[in-house]
Design an enzyme around this catalytic site. Structure first.
Site, PDB file in Angstrom:
ATOM      1  N   VAL A  11       0.825  -1.203   0.000  1.00 18.38           N
ATOM      2  CA  VAL A  11       0.000   0.000   0.000  1.00 18.38           C
ATOM      3  C   VAL A  11       0.869   1.267   0.000  1.00 18.38           C
ATOM      4  CG1 VAL A  11      -1.646   1.346   1.400  1.00 18.38           C
ATOM      5  CG2 VAL A  11      -2.010  -1.093   1.017  1.00 18.38           C
ATOM      6  N   ASP A  30      10.571   3.698   5.655  1.00 14.51           N
ATOM      7  CA  ASP A  30      10.369   2.360   6.206  1.00 14.51           C
ATOM      8  C   ASP A  30      11.423   2.124   7.280  1.00 14.51           C
ATOM      9  OD1 ASP A  30       8.535  -0.144   4.951  1.00 14.51           O
ATOM     10  OD2 ASP A  30      10.086  -0.708   6.415  1.00 14.51           O
ATOM     11  N   PHE A 152      -8.260   0.579  -1.043  1.00 13.69           N
ATOM     12  CA  PHE A 152      -9.015  -0.542  -1.625  1.00 13.69           C
ATOM     13  C   PHE A 152      -8.265  -1.247  -2.745  1.00 13.69           C
ATOM     14  CE2 PHE A 152     -12.008   2.450   0.191  1.00 13.69           C
ATOM     15  CZ  PHE A 152     -12.824   1.626   0.956  1.00 13.69           C
ATOM     16  N   LEU A 153      -6.971  -0.903  -2.931  1.00 14.43           N
ATOM     17  CA  LEU A 153      -6.237  -1.510  -4.046  1.00 14.43           C
ATOM     18  C   LEU A 153      -6.163  -3.026  -3.895  1.00 14.43           C
ATOM     19  CD1 LEU A 153      -3.174  -2.547  -3.087  1.00 14.43           C
ATOM     20  CD2 LEU A 153      -2.679  -0.130  -3.168  1.00 14.43           C
ATOM     21  N   ARG A 154      -6.016  -3.690  -5.032  1.00 10.81           N
ATOM     22  CA  ARG A 154      -5.842  -5.150  -5.033  1.00 10.81           C
ATOM     23  C   ARG A 154      -4.417  -5.454  -5.468  1.00 10.81           C
ATOM     24  NH1 ARG A 154     -10.224  -5.973  -9.466  1.00 10.81           N
ATOM     25  NH2 ARG A 154      -9.107  -4.082 -10.038  1.00 10.81           N
ATOM     26  N   GLU A 155      -3.767  -6.357  -4.760  1.00  5.98           N
ATOM     27  CA  GLU A 155      -2.435  -6.768  -5.192  1.00  5.98           C
ATOM     28  C   GLU A 155      -2.552  -7.360  -6.584  1.00  5.98           C
ATOM     29  OE1 GLU A 155      -0.566  -9.242  -2.222  1.00  5.98           O
ATOM     30  OE2 GLU A 155      -1.078  -7.800  -0.660  1.00  5.98           O
ATOM     31  N   PHE A 249     -16.241 -11.347  -7.642  1.00  4.39           N
ATOM     32  CA  PHE A 249     -16.095 -12.063  -6.365  1.00  4.39           C
ATOM     33  C   PHE A 249     -17.176 -13.124  -6.168  1.00  4.39           C
ATOM     34  CE2 PHE A 249     -13.431  -8.486  -6.015  1.00  4.39           C
ATOM     35  CZ  PHE A 249     -12.368  -8.887  -5.211  1.00  4.39           C
ATOM     36  N   CYS A 260      -5.546  -9.606   3.376  1.00  4.15           N
ATOM     37  CA  CYS A 260      -6.659  -8.727   3.785  1.00  4.15           C
ATOM     38  C   CYS A 260      -7.928  -9.460   4.224  1.00  4.15           C
ATOM     39  CB  CYS A 260      -6.982  -7.750   2.668  1.00  4.15           C
ATOM     40  SG  CYS A 260      -5.670  -6.547   2.418  1.00  4.15           S
ATOM     41  N   LYS A 263      -7.896 -11.602   7.583  1.00  2.00           N
ATOM     42  CA  LYS A 263      -7.699 -10.819   8.819  1.00  2.00           C
ATOM     43  C   LYS A 263      -8.803  -9.768   9.008  1.00  2.00           C
ATOM     44  CE  LYS A 263      -4.497  -7.040   7.586  1.00  2.00           C
ATOM     45  NZ  LYS A 263      -5.389  -5.905   7.678  1.00  2.00           N
TER      46      LYS A 263
END
Ligand code: NAD
Length: 458
Positions: A11, A30, A152-155, A249, A260, A263
């Site tokens: 992210v 980081d 809301f990004l998707r890997e 989905f 995601c 969890k």
């Protein structure tokens, strides 16, 4: 604008590079020295299509920097994004230790008014928590605001999702702060929802829980289809063409994994229960998902026997989904774990996740492609639906296998074609159940209309 992003994972790194690409000055922080050193040498810590090139371009143009120096980065920025990990605790609740650390670091470096934006997925109420941590630890009497801006990004499509999100959610304590974020995102020209902090935090969990529920619903239907001789691929296609339902989905398989959904669903359940609501619907979503790989593994043993000593099993796909190297909660972990426990020799291939799997399974054989995996295998298991597995030369695959058995955990092949080719083909919810009493209904099959673009080649 001068922006600081704390955390350079999926992210943070993608958010940072996209803001830089929009013309902002961005510093990504980081705490992992090796990660920052690598980024400064142009080595990406993750795989994302288009990421390396975008990072290189923005670094070369001087708009993007990487550092471990949180204090300096915060002091020079107007907007600070927190994009650190929020892993699950044993009881399902969210561990906010990294968020707390980042907030303390921000507090100590606070030298003028800043907007602090929580991009990490955090339980409702975390905005207040971050505010309190900063208030308690700040060293100067300066003002700040805390905003929620969930991601809301998707890997696998993270850059595109960040450039063209369906919506941008901004949860702010007042309109003036909301406008700062609105201004930052304005160049994307995407729909924005301006709301309060708690609602924004909740939108993220509610969205992920809903999507996870769609998947578990498809899997529950698949389990009935399997027993009743129906084909869940056709059923979800027929359902999804209804605009009120949608195709997304709604695929059956061996369940959702990744960093995601597992969890976030457990975290929302924990939040609900902490407010005295049991949320049985979400509880069932989680239980269905946990059961799905177990059912699949049972199917493998029903065909191949309980003891797989002397058998060689090929695994196609390791990552939790295609186009990523992320192995967090990947179903391959459960499946390979069981195969090894029951005595099988395992050969595996994934286009990009092999390196991330080696430490967990150092003793399996990693191969360079699907045909190498199949060589001498007594069975193949499709775990991740990479595109390159969809159009394999099945005759060639069969010719190198010891026994032509395929367990397809992602339903990517055409059942009839596979059987015509002489495979024993076991998918999920497609009338192929071991022990299923009812054969496929021939009449329906003959008149089935499949759009050309939906037909899956084998
Ligand atoms: P990640 O584990 O890939 O990256 C987190 C990074 O933060 C790590 O590099 C870690 O070293 C760094 N970090 C932790 N504490 C730090 C500190 N105090 N200072 C500096 N750096 C620190 O995580 P991710 O997948 O990018 O997820 C981040 C958040 O975004 C999580 O809350 C996640 O739930 C959420 N999210 C993830 C995705 C996804 O697809 N991965 C999508 C949407 C939302």
């Amino acid at each position: 604008m001068n922006i600081c992003v704390i955390g350079t994972g999926y992210v943070g790194l993608v958010t940072g590079v996209v803001f830089a690409d929009l013309g902002n000055d961005v510093v990504c922080v980081d705490k992992l020295v090796a990660k920052v050193d690598g980024l400064n040498k142009g080595i990406m810590p993750i795989y994302e299509p288009g990421l390396e090139e975008m990072v290189a371009r923005n670094v070369a143009d001087g708009r993007l920097k990487f550092t471990t120096d949180l204090a300096e980065s915060v002091s020079k920025s107007e907007i600070i994004f927190i994009a650190v990990g929020t892993p699950p605790r044993e009881d399902g609740s969210t561990d906010l230790a990294y968020v707390e650390d980042a907030a303390k670091g921000i507090a100590r470096a606070l030298n003028s008014y800043k907007v602090i934006v929580n991009k990490s997925t955090v339980p409702v109420g975390t905005g207040n928590f971050v505010r309190e941590v900063i208030e308690t630890n700040k060293r100067r009497s300066v003002d700040f605001d805390v905003v929620s801006n969930p991601e809301f990004l998707r890997e696998g499509s993270a850059i595109t999702d960040t450039l063209v999100p369906d919506r941008i959610v901004i949860g702010a304590p007042n309109r003036i702060v909301a406008m700062r974020l609105l201004e930052l995102y304005a160049p994307l020209e995407r729909p924005m929802i301006i709301t309060d902090v708690a609602s924004a935090e909740m939108i993220k969990y509610a969205s992920n829980a809903f999507l996870a529920t769609k998947i578990s619903f498809a899997n529950a239907i698949a389990n009935i289809c399997e027993a009743a001789g129906a084909d869940v691929n056709q059923v979800v296609k027929g359902m999804g063409l209804d605009n009120r339902i949608g195709q997304a989905f709604l695929s059956a398989g061996i369940g959702y994994g990744g960093s995601c959904f597992p969890k976030d669903t457990r975290s929302l359940l924990h939040t609900a229960q902490s407010y005295g609501y049991e949320f049985p619907l979400l509880d069932a979503t989680i239980a269905t998902n946990e059961d799905q790989p177990k059912r699949f593994i049972k199917k493998i043993h029903a065909v191949m026997g309980e003891n797989l000593k002397g058998k060689t099993v090929g695994v196609l796909g390791l990552a939790f989904k295609p186009n990523t190297d992320d192995m967090r909660e990947a179903k391959s972990l459960d499946i390979i774990g069981d195969l090894l426990e029951t005595g099988a020799k395992v050969r595996a291939y994934d286009p990009i996740a092999i390196e991330n799997t080696r430490s967990t399974f150092p003793d399996i054989t990693y191969c360079g492609n699907a045909y190498e995996v199949a060589a001498g295998a007594d069975a193949l298991i499709v775990v991740t639906e990479w595109n390159e597995f969809k159009l394999l030369n099945m005759e060639r695959l069969k010719s190198v296998m010891a026994d032509p058995i395929i367990f397809d955990g992602r339903n990517i092949y055409n059942t009839d074609r596979m059987r015509q080719l002489g495979f024993q083909y076991f998918a999920v919810g497609r009338g192929s159940a071991v022990g299923s009493q009812i054969p496929n209904t021939v009449g329906v099959r003959e008149f089935r209309f499949v759009r050309a673009e939906d037909a899956v080649g084998v």
